[in-house]
Design an enzyme around this catalytic site. Structure first.
Site, mmCIF file in Angstrom:
data_model
loop_
_atom_site.group_PDB
_atom_site.id
_atom_site.type_symbol
_atom_site.label_atom_id
_atom_site.label_comp_id
_atom_site.label_asym_id
_atom_site.label_seq_id
_atom_site.Cartn_x
_atom_site.Cartn_y
_atom_site.Cartn_z
ATOM 1 N N ASP A 66 -42.037 128.868 9.839
ATOM 2 C CA ASP A 66 -43.300 128.161 9.639
ATOM 3 C C ASP A 66 -43.155 126.688 9.997
ATOM 4 O O ASP A 66 -42.347 126.336 10.856
ATOM 5 C CB ASP A 66 -43.801 128.363 8.209
ATOM 6 N N SER A 67 -43.919 125.815 9.342
ATOM 7 C CA SER A 67 -43.983 124.411 9.734
ATOM 8 C C SER A 67 -42.642 123.694 9.639
ATOM 9 O O SER A 67 -42.407 122.727 10.363
ATOM 10 C CB SER A 67 -45.018 123.672 8.882
ATOM 11 N N TYR A 68 -41.745 124.155 8.760
ATOM 12 C CA TYR A 68 -40.437 123.516 8.642
ATOM 13 C C TYR A 68 -39.647 123.622 9.943
ATOM 14 O O TYR A 68 -38.841 122.754 10.260
ATOM 15 C CB TYR A 68 -39.644 124.152 7.503
ATOM 16 N N PHE A 69 -39.858 124.705 10.688
ATOM 17 C CA PHE A 69 -39.125 124.922 11.932
ATOM 18 C C PHE A 69 -40.057 124.958 13.142
ATOM 19 O O PHE A 69 -39.675 125.435 14.203
ATOM 20 C CB PHE A 69 -38.326 126.222 11.868
ATOM 21 N N ASP A 70 -41.276 124.471 12.996
ATOM 22 C CA ASP A 70 -42.226 124.417 14.113
ATOM 23 C C ASP A 70 -41.889 123.213 14.981
ATOM 24 O O ASP A 70 -42.037 122.068 14.565
ATOM 25 C CB ASP A 70 -43.654 124.309 13.568
#
Length: 256
Positions: A66-70
């Protein structure tokens, strides 16, 4: 809180979202964890040599979640304050870089891992398949699932040889949206708000009749025990959960 759990192939590492102040305060600790991540997961001199800053095309980095690894796939964070520590709004949910960017640097990858949904990007050293709001279960429907991200990787697999893929690091961070949506959407709570107060929830039955068969040969007569393990976990946890619900919702009774 920083935690590391590992076995011979997988490593679980807990690092808070990186911000400018956090990076300044915990720089040495994050560096140490990054080196630990690579050295403990890989016992390969090529990757160890890459930690010295030398660019080595024999290793790559692929990220999912998700956004942590986007890495910039969700195209709406190209404005301040995103990227403010570098004056570079790049679509990432941070003030500059995210955890995989630091890991890529430790691995000797000269450029940050590019988002796959951005056109004309160089995926020689890996790619970011993560998308903000992604989930495992696919709720809400507008989010991308982990399976869909893996399918995207499969469709692009011809860009890399198998040996390169085998040497590369695959990082995954996902599950927040699933937990968030679970806490926001509770059918039983909705029924209770509609004046239902007595519930009977049947425990799951053991899958004694389920036969695991090889999908190619259609052979095999053994029960697939991992399913029964999940059933057992479900049945063990649902009772205490229902008791907690009864305590927090006066007038509700349940049997299982």
């Amino acid at each position: 809180m920083y935690r590391v759990y590992k076995n011979n192939k997988f490593i679980l590492i807990s690092i808070p979202r990186i911000t400018n102040k956090l990076w300044q305060k915990n720089c040495n600790l994050v560096i140490l964890l990054g080196v630990l991540l690579v050295l403990t997961l890989f016992h390969d001199p090529i990757i160890v040599a890459a930690l010295g800053g030398e660019s080595n095309p024999a290793v790559g980095l692929f990220t999912f979640g998700d956004s942590y690894f986007d890495g910039g796939n969700k195209m709406f964070n190209f404005f301040w304050p995103y990227g403010k520590s570098r004056d570079d709004p790049n679509g990432k949910f941070s003030d500059g870089r995210i955890v995989p960017d630091f890991i890529a640097e430790f691995m000797g990858i000269p450029e940050e891992i590019p988002p796959v949904f951005k056109t004309a990007v160089d995926v020689l050293r890996g790619a970011s398949f993560g998308v903000a709001d992604a989930s495992i279960l696919g709720y809400p429907a507008t989010s991308m699932t982990l399976n869909q991200q893996v399918d995207n990787f499969r469709s692009m697999k011809s860009n890399w040889i198998d040996d390169f893929i085998g040497r590369s690091l695959f990082m995954i961070y996902i599950g927040t949206e699933d937990k968030l949506n679970f806490t926001k959407n509770k059918p039983n709570a909705l029924l209770h708000s509609l004046k239902a107060s007595k519930f009977a929830i049947q425990l799951l039955a053991r899958w004694v009749a389920y036969q695991y068969r090889d999908k190619n040969t259609r052979q095999g007569n053994e029960c697939y025990e991992p399913l029964n393990d999940l059933v057992k976990q479900h049945n063990e946890k649902i009772g205490p959960m229902l008791n907690d619900l009864a305590k927090t919702n006066p007038g509700r009774t349940s049997q299982h």
